[in-house]
Design an enzyme around this catalytic site. Structure first.
Site, mmCIF file in Angstrom:
data_model
loop_
_atom_site.group_PDB
_atom_site.id
_atom_site.type_symbol
_atom_site.label_atom_id
_atom_site.label_comp_id
_atom_site.label_asym_id
_atom_site.label_seq_id
_atom_site.Cartn_x
_atom_site.Cartn_y
_atom_site.Cartn_z
ATOM 1 N N ASP A 138 37.084 51.186 37.699
ATOM 2 C CA ASP A 138 35.995 50.257 37.978
ATOM 3 C C ASP A 138 35.625 50.502 39.529
ATOM 4 O O ASP A 138 36.010 51.501 40.147
ATOM 5 C CB ASP A 138 36.712 48.893 37.889
ATOM 6 C CG ASP A 138 38.067 48.749 38.794
ATOM 7 O OD1 ASP A 138 38.181 49.629 39.817
ATOM 8 O OD2 ASP A 138 38.383 47.693 38.715
ATOM 9 N N ASP B 24 36.000 48.135 43.255
ATOM 10 C CA ASP B 24 36.403 46.612 43.755
ATOM 11 C C ASP B 24 35.572 46.523 45.109
ATOM 12 O O ASP B 24 35.585 47.253 46.095
ATOM 13 C CB ASP B 24 37.902 46.911 44.034
ATOM 14 C CG ASP B 24 38.621 47.390 42.710
ATOM 15 O OD1 ASP B 24 38.781 46.500 41.700
ATOM 16 O OD2 ASP B 24 38.941 48.867 42.446
ATOM 17 N N ASP C 242 34.904 44.457 40.141
ATOM 18 C CA ASP C 242 35.667 43.219 40.346
ATOM 19 C C ASP C 242 35.324 42.853 41.786
ATOM 20 O O ASP C 242 35.117 43.613 42.750
ATOM 21 C CB ASP C 242 37.389 43.885 40.742
ATOM 22 C CG ASP C 242 37.805 44.013 39.268
ATOM 23 O OD1 ASP C 242 37.400 43.567 38.272
ATOM 24 O OD2 ASP C 242 38.794 44.587 39.185
HETATM 25 P P1 ATP Z 1 41.146 52.666 39.628
HETATM 26 O O1 ATP Z 1 40.387 53.783 40.085
HETATM 27 O O2 ATP Z 1 41.859 52.924 38.583
HETATM 28 O O3 ATP Z 1 40.279 51.306 39.913
HETATM 29 P P2 ATP Z 1 42.391 51.184 41.683
HETATM 30 O O4 ATP Z 1 43.706 51.427 42.853
HETATM 31 O O5 ATP Z 1 41.207 50.750 42.709
HETATM 32 O O6 ATP Z 1 42.050 52.410 40.851
HETATM 33 P P3 ATP Z 1 42.709 48.507 40.434
HETATM 34 O O7 ATP Z 1 43.119 48.298 39.240
HETATM 35 O O8 ATP Z 1 41.221 48.443 40.586
HETATM 36 O O9 ATP Z 1 42.852 50.131 40.714
HETATM 37 O O10 ATP Z 1 43.186 47.666 41.681
HETATM 38 C C1 ATP Z 1 42.851 47.579 43.043
HETATM 39 C C2 ATP Z 1 43.937 47.062 43.859
HETATM 40 O O11 ATP Z 1 43.533 45.412 43.488
HETATM 41 C C3 ATP Z 1 45.282 46.993 43.421
HETATM 42 O O12 ATP Z 1 46.048 47.286 44.480
HETATM 43 C C4 ATP Z 1 45.574 45.697 42.776
HETATM 44 O O13 ATP Z 1 47.038 45.447 43.149
HETATM 45 C C5 ATP Z 1 44.892 44.764 43.173
HETATM 46 N N1 ATP Z 1 44.361 43.886 41.986
HETATM 47 C C6 ATP Z 1 43.707 44.250 40.950
HETATM 48 N N2 ATP Z 1 43.330 43.130 40.235
HETATM 49 C C7 ATP Z 1 43.978 42.317 40.888
HETATM 50 C C8 ATP Z 1 44.022 40.801 40.636
HETATM 51 N N3 ATP Z 1 43.537 40.206 39.355
HETATM 52 N N4 ATP Z 1 44.744 40.094 41.552
HETATM 53 C C9 ATP Z 1 45.001 40.499 42.678
HETATM 54 N N5 ATP Z 1 44.929 41.850 42.720
HETATM 55 C C10 ATP Z 1 44.537 42.566 42.156
HETATM 56 MN MN MN Z 2 39.766 49.922 41.089
HETATM 57 MN MN MN Z 3 39.819 46.467 39.994
#
Ligand code: ATP
Ligand code: MN
Ligand code: MN
Length: 373
Positions: free
Chosen positions: A205, A207, A297
């Site tokens: 995703d 962020d 997100d």
């Molecule tokens: P990817 O490439 O798979 O997206 P990522 O490290 O960006 O890898 P994410 O699941 O998008 O993974 O999460 C990014 C960060 O945001 C993580 O450190 C996670 O702890 C935090 N996070 C994700 N969702 C939430 C939430 N609902 N509330 C608080 N923190 C969150």
């Molecule tokens: Mn992510």
């Molecule tokens: Mn995310």
């Protein structure tokens, strides 16, 4: 000359926040296997064993060369009997039979398939599996299955969402959101966080953190942003969580708990022509469309909490987990996405930048690119 005949001795910390972990992984043969083990334990709700394999994988990711034997040269923390046994198998046979058995396992395959749908977690997947569902179509057609709106959107866009998001696509979305935010407020701040901030080339995703120096206006800003995307016709799905943030609450002890800031989990429509360098469709996906759906997100903390939220959302999950564990166990402090509480002084410690938080914890500052634990 004598010194050079010895391999360097690396002593790694058992905390990911004291290790440097770039995106370059020299030990994929082990960490891929460990991820399968961890997932399988997660599906069985064996949290302890799941975490053990995630920790071990995280340690190996920080070793800047391929580990060729278990022993003297590299003193690896967080490796237990089971993780070592899997490593030995891979070192000797090139593969782990235990992992291969899991990969062939019916239940594992189905749970993996079901949880690949946005909105379907291990519990729902397990329920479907117990109900005898085998394919995604089964879940769509079974009269006993009631899908919520998130899962409906997950099914609708399953193909697109299962496909990795590229860095170029993430940057294109950043541009779109930035323009939309500036159209609402000239003071809006939008920054890329998550895996792309850590320098990853692909993600599941994208962020973002959104804020504004205008106190108390961040949630309205987020709602207006979503509204603007809707009016542009690119909002395919929105799950908005209003803020439940209370300035007086102490940082949570459980890592897995979500933070209390306003946030939106979105699915957006991204046009191919908006992506710099164009878009390469994988083989067999030339369905005549010139766009794809992407999971996005957005979290909207008040500006004075910016540093804590940025640190918390930058990840990786393992890095965050260890930061909090380090704070609690080594410093008698509680850290989460909202703040840092010093249990000895009984006060919140302020931070304007991520560097301030590392300093409060007595940790060497690590760039996001080194947090890929
Ligand atoms: P990817 O490439 O798979 O997206 P990522 O490290 O960006 O890898 P994410 O699941 O998008 O993974 O999460 C990014 C960060 O945001 C993580 O450190 C996670 O702890 C935090 N996070 C994700 N969702 C939430 C939430 N609902 N509330 C608080 N923190 C969150
Ligand atoms: Mn992510
Ligand atoms: Mn995310």
């Amino acid at each position: 000359p004598e010194a050079s005949t010895h391999l360097p001795v690396v002593v790694l910390s058992r905390y990911a926040c004291q290790r440097r972990t770039s995106t370059e992984n020299h030990n994929e043969i082990f960490t891929d296997a460990f991820e399968v083990m961890a997932e399988s334990y997660e599906f069985s709700q064996c949290d302890g064993q799941c975490l053990a394999f995630r920790r071990a994988a995280s340690v190996l990711k920080s070793v800047p060369w391929p580990v060729e034997r278990l022993g003297a040269a590299t003193r690896l923390p967080c490796l237990g009997e089971h993780t070592r046994a899997v490593m030995e198998e891979i070192l000797q046979c090139g593969r782990s039979f235990e992992v291969e058995k899991i990969l062939c396992n019916d239940r594992y395959q189905r749970l993996k398939l079901f949880t690949s749908v946005f909105g379907v977690g291990p519990k729902t997947a397990e329920k479907w599996h117990r109900g005898g569902l085998r394919t995604l179509n089964d879940a769509l057609e079974d009269p006993g299955v009631e899908l919520n709106s998130m899962q409906k959107a997950g099914f609708r866009h399953h193909g697109d969402i299962s496909r990795a998001v590229s860095r170029a696509e993430a940057l294109a979305l950043g541009e779109i959101l930035h323009q939309a935010a500036l159209g609402i407020s000239a003071h809006a701040v939008l920054v890329l966080t998550g895996g792309f901030r850590r320098g990853k080339e692909f993600g599941h995703d994208v962020d973002f953190l959104l804020s504004t120096p205008e106190q108390g206006k961040e949630e309205t800003l987020l709602l207006s942003l979503v509204d603007s995307l809707r009016r542009q016709g690119i909002l395919l799905y929105c799950d908005h969580h209003p803020s439940t943030f209370d300035i007086n609450n102490l940082p949570g002890v459980s890592f897995e708990a979500m933070d209390h800031f306003a946030k939106s989990f979105l699915i957006l429509r991204l046009e191919d022509r908006q992506v710099e360098g164009g878009v390469q469709r994988p083989e067999g996906q030339h369905d005549g469309r010139s766009w794809r759906a992407v999971r996005v997100d957005v979290v909207a903390p008040p500006m004075e909490r910016y540093a804590f939220t940025l640190l918390g959302w930058t990840g990786s999950r393992q890095f965050e987990r260890d930061l909090r564990r380090f704070a609690r166990k080594e410093k008698r402090m509680l850290l989460d996405n909202h703040g840092l509480w010093d249990k000895t002084k009984k006060e919140f410690l302020p931070a304007e930048r991520e560097e301030d938080i590392f300093a409060h914890l007595g940790l060497e500052y690590l760039e996001p690119q080194l947090r890929n634990a």
